[in-house]
Design a protein around this motif. Structure first.
Motif, PDB file in Angstrom:
ATOM      1  N   ILE A  76       0.734  -0.975  -0.028  1.00 34.00           N
ATOM      2  CA  ILE A  76      -0.024   0.138  -0.120  1.00 34.00           C
ATOM      3  C   ILE A  76       0.891   1.102  -0.059  1.00 34.00           C
ATOM      4  N   TYR A  77       0.432   2.110  -1.114  1.00 36.02           N
ATOM      5  CA  TYR A  77       1.367   3.342  -0.979  1.00 36.02           C
ATOM      6  C   TYR A  77       0.501   4.528  -0.631  1.00 36.02           C
ATOM      7  N   LYS A  78       1.004   5.334   0.094  1.00 34.71           N
ATOM      8  CA  LYS A  78       0.136   6.483   0.625  1.00 34.71           C
ATOM      9  C   LYS A  78       0.834   7.912   0.241  1.00 34.71           C
ATOM     10  N   GLY A  79       0.119   8.416  -1.219  1.00 37.16           N
ATOM     11  CA  GLY A  79       0.668   9.547  -1.459  1.00 37.16           C
ATOM     12  C   GLY A  79       2.022   9.727  -2.201  1.00 37.16           C
ATOM     13  N   THR A  80       2.463  10.815  -2.655  1.00 36.27           N
ATOM     14  CA  THR A  80       3.646  10.730  -3.503  1.00 36.27           C
ATOM     15  C   THR A  80       4.820  10.557  -2.848  1.00 36.27           C
ATOM     16  N   LEU A  81       4.831  11.186  -1.701  1.00 37.27           N
ATOM     17  CA  LEU A  81       6.401  11.083  -0.836  1.00 37.27           C
ATOM     18  C   LEU A  81       6.142   9.609  -0.220  1.00 37.27           C
ATOM     19  N   GLY A  82       5.243   9.195   0.267  1.00 38.76           N
ATOM     20  CA  GLY A  82       5.157   7.827   0.843  1.00 38.76           C
ATOM     21  C   GLY A  82       5.471   6.788  -0.212  1.00 38.76           C
ATOM     22  N   THR A  83       5.055   6.885  -1.376  1.00 42.59           N
ATOM     23  CA  THR A  83       5.555   5.692  -2.700  1.00 42.59           C
ATOM     24  C   THR A  83       7.044   6.022  -2.703  1.00 42.59           C
ATOM     25  N   LEU A  84       7.441   7.165  -3.019  1.00 40.75           N
ATOM     26  CA  LEU A  84       9.057   7.432  -2.979  1.00 40.75           C
ATOM     27  C   LEU A  84       9.606   6.588  -1.933  1.00 40.75           C
ATOM     28  N   LYS A  85       9.369   6.944  -0.700  1.00 42.33           N
ATOM     29  CA  LYS A  85      10.142   6.263   0.363  1.00 42.33           C
ATOM     30  C   LYS A  85      10.050   4.892   0.257  1.00 42.33           C
ATOM     31  N   HIS A  86       8.891   4.333   0.105  1.00 47.67           N
ATOM     32  CA  HIS A  86       8.511   2.743  -0.064  1.00 47.67           C
ATOM     33  C   HIS A  86       9.746   2.198  -1.181  1.00 47.67           C
ATOM     34  N   ILE A  87       9.463   2.906  -2.472  1.00 44.86           N
ATOM     35  CA  ILE A  87      10.372   2.369  -3.551  1.00 44.86           C
ATOM     36  C   ILE A  87      11.965   2.275  -2.993  1.00 44.86           C
ATOM     37  N   LEU A  88      12.378   3.448  -2.456  1.00 45.88           N
ATOM     38  CA  LEU A  88      13.809   3.563  -2.202  1.00 45.88           C
ATOM     39  C   LEU A  88      14.022   2.624  -0.976  1.00 45.88           C
ATOM     40  N   ARG A  89      13.119   2.115  -0.109  1.00 49.69           N
ATOM     41  CA  ARG A  89      13.490   1.456   1.032  1.00 49.69           C
ATOM     42  C   ARG A  89      13.431  -0.175   0.294  1.00 49.69           C
ATOM     43  N   GLU A  90      12.431  -0.471  -0.382  1.00 46.96           N
ATOM     44  CA  GLU A  90      12.261  -1.835  -0.920  1.00 46.96           C
ATOM     45  C   GLU A  90      13.146  -2.108  -2.156  1.00 46.96           C
ATOM     46  N   GLU A  91      13.419  -0.967  -2.953  1.00 45.86           N
ATOM     47  CA  GLU A  91      13.856  -1.497  -4.037  1.00 45.86           C
ATOM     48  C   GLU A  91      15.282  -0.701  -4.368  1.00 45.86           C
ATOM     49  N   GLY A  92      15.468   0.208  -3.562  1.00 51.98           N
ATOM     50  CA  GLY A  92      16.871   1.038  -3.683  1.00 51.98           C
ATOM     51  C   GLY A  92      16.605   2.402  -4.761  1.00 51.98           C
ATOM     52  N   LEU A  93      17.634   2.912  -5.099  1.00 55.32           N
ATOM     53  CA  LEU A  93      17.676   4.285  -6.124  1.00 55.32           C
ATOM     54  C   LEU A  93      17.099   3.754  -7.466  1.00 55.32           C
ATOM     55  N   THR A  94      17.668   2.623  -8.009  1.00 52.33           N
ATOM     56  CA  THR A  94      17.541   2.063  -9.521  1.00 52.33           C
ATOM     57  C   THR A  94      15.943   1.818  -9.451  1.00 52.33           C
ATOM     58  N   GLY A  95      15.276   1.521  -8.309  1.00 48.15           N
ATOM     59  CA  GLY A  95      13.769   1.200  -8.650  1.00 48.15           C
ATOM     60  C   GLY A  95      13.192   2.512  -9.123  1.00 48.15           C
ATOM     61  N   LEU A  96      13.503   3.598  -9.141  1.00 48.77           N
ATOM     62  CA  LEU A  96      12.787   4.969  -9.446  1.00 48.77           C
ATOM     63  C   LEU A  96      13.061   4.995 -10.953  1.00 48.77           C
ATOM     64  N   TRP A  97      13.994   4.342 -11.575  1.00 45.67           N
ATOM     65  CA  TRP A  97      14.153   4.286 -12.979  1.00 45.67           C
ATOM     66  C   TRP A  97      13.996   3.013 -13.672  1.00 45.67           C
ATOM     67  N   LYS A  98      12.863   2.176 -13.230  1.00 47.70           N
ATOM     68  CA  LYS A  98      12.453   0.910 -13.786  1.00 47.70           C
ATOM     69  C   LYS A  98      11.623   1.278 -15.014  1.00 47.70           C
ATOM     70  N   GLY A  99      11.874   0.432 -16.174  1.00 50.53           N
ATOM     71  CA  GLY A  99      11.089   0.855 -17.465  1.00 50.53           C
ATOM     72  C   GLY A  99      11.878   1.959 -17.995  1.00 50.53           C
ATOM     73  N   ASN A 100      12.922   2.451 -17.664  1.00 48.35           N
ATOM     74  CA  ASN A 100      13.387   3.710 -18.426  1.00 48.35           C
ATOM     75  C   ASN A 100      13.995   3.413 -19.972  1.00 48.35           C
ATOM     76  N   ILE A 101      14.676   2.320 -19.807  1.00 47.02           N
ATOM     77  CA  ILE A 101      15.042   1.928 -21.184  1.00 47.02           C
ATOM     78  C   ILE A 101      13.932   2.127 -22.378  1.00 47.02           C
ATOM     79  N   PRO A 102      12.922   1.162 -22.064  1.00 48.53           N
ATOM     80  CA  PRO A 102      11.751   1.258 -22.992  1.00 48.53           C
ATOM     81  C   PRO A 102      11.131   2.910 -23.346  1.00 48.53           C
ATOM     82  N   ALA A 103      11.191   3.478 -22.078  1.00 47.90           N
ATOM     83  CA  ALA A 103      10.551   4.727 -21.976  1.00 47.90           C
ATOM     84  C   ALA A 103      11.485   5.827 -22.653  1.00 47.90           C
ATOM     85  N   GLU A 104      12.718   5.730 -22.531  1.00 48.45           N
ATOM     86  CA  GLU A 104      13.593   6.532 -23.453  1.00 48.45           C
ATOM     87  C   GLU A 104      13.367   6.323 -24.804  1.00 48.45           C
TER      88      GLU A 104
END
Length: 321
Positions: free
Chosen positions: A62-90
């Motif tokens: 469960i994600y709660k808001g933008t900041l909460g989602t950001l913290k959750h991804i960083l905690r569970e998946e690390g910094l690279t989690g924020l760029w998932k899907g970046n290759i097809p997106a680029e």
């Protein structure tokens, strides 16, 4: 936004427009990638009206808001989690920017060449050019958009091992149709978005031009563009959520970070399903981060485009002299 796009009619050759549009899309995508991942995660999160924690008997993260989602991804998946899907997106933004700018320029030039009394007024010209350019760009790059969503929806358990592997897996298990799930929702966003944007822009511009307002944006054009973009994006946002939900359908639906995504089929049925089970909140989940993302994305895109096209034009003139 409108002022920058209008300039595209008169600046640069077709090849320069393609290159500048592609570079602008590439740079813009990298900058806003983390916000895009956060938005997708929020859009795919299911909240039943009767049970706000889980649906279908499956508890999901469960994600709660933008900041909460950001913290959750960083905690569970690390910094690279924020760029998932970046290759097809680029790749998508690269192609999307090129197709969009090129189509806009071509259609705009064509419509401008229509003789009186059939010549369209400038607002109608801009609307039709923008709508057709957006539809062309959306359709031609849609498989990459779908891959971007699916990779961004992956948690710590990887659904696809690689980009090439995802192409093979989708082609084998879902066929060509699998690459275009939710295309109807994607294309149907363009026309109302462009219509609402330009209608709002043209209405707000003279009002905001009043010098007594002392606008912090520096001009009525910029202020009207920002407000019009927010209004238009908010109005069509449910279709964006619908597109994301449809993009993760198929045999891998239950393997993404949200393992409780229901089965959807068709744009209208999906909208009805979300509205019935999740209400207005479900339709607009992730809107805040989407609006936050819109401003820097547009600013970076147009700033980069103008700089690149300017450099190429100056280089061409130097070579000619």
């Amino acid at each position: 936004m409108s002022g920058g796009v209008t300039q595209l009619k008169d600046e640069g050759s077709p090849k320069q427009v393609v290159v500048a549009g592609a570079v602008a899309g590439l740079v813009s995508r990298f900058v806003i990638a983390p916000l895009d991942v956060i938005k997708i995660r929020l859009q795919l999160q299911i909240h039943s009206l009767s049970d706000p924690v889980s649906t279908l008997g499956v508890d999901g993260p469960i994600y709660k808001g933008t900041l909460g989602t950001l913290k959750h991804i960083l905690r569970e998946e690390g910094l690279t989690g924020l760029w998932k899907g970046n290759i097809p997106a680029e790749a998508m933004y690269l192609a999307y920017g090129s197709v969009q700018f090129s189509a806009y320029t071509y259609v705009s030039h064509t419509l401008s060449g229509v003789p009186p009394p059939y010549k369209l007024p400038d607002p109608a010209n801009s609307f039709i050019s923008g709508a057709l350019a957006g539809a062309c760009a959306t359709t031609s790059t849609y498989p990459l958009d779908l891959l971007r969503t699916r990779f961004a929806a992956q948690g710590t358990d990887r659904v696809y091992a690689s980009l090439l592997g995802s192409l093979r897996q989708i082609a084998t298990t879902e066929g060509p149709r699998g690459f275009f799930r939710g295309l109807g929702a994607g294309v149907s966003q363009i026309v109302p978005y462009m219509g609402l944007f330009f209608a709002s822009y043209e209405s707000l511009k003279p009002v905001l031009a009043n010098p007594a307002l002392h606008l912090p944006f520096g001009s009525s054009d910029a202020a009207a563009g920002v407000i019009a973009s927010i209004l238009a994006k908010t109005a069509v946002y449910p279709l964006d959520t619908t597109r994301k939900r449809l993009q993760v359908q198929g045999p891998t639906r239950s393997r993404y970070v949200h393992r409780n995504i229901p089965m959807y089929e068709g744009v209208i049925r999906t909208v009805r399903n979300i509205w019935k089970n999740e209400g207005v909140r479900g339709m607009y989940r992730g809107l805040t981060v989407s609006l936050i993302k819109a401003a820097p994305a547009s600013a970076v895109t147009m700033w980069t485009y103008e700089r690149v096209i300017g450099i190429m034009v100056r280089m061409e003139k130097k070579l000619e002299s």
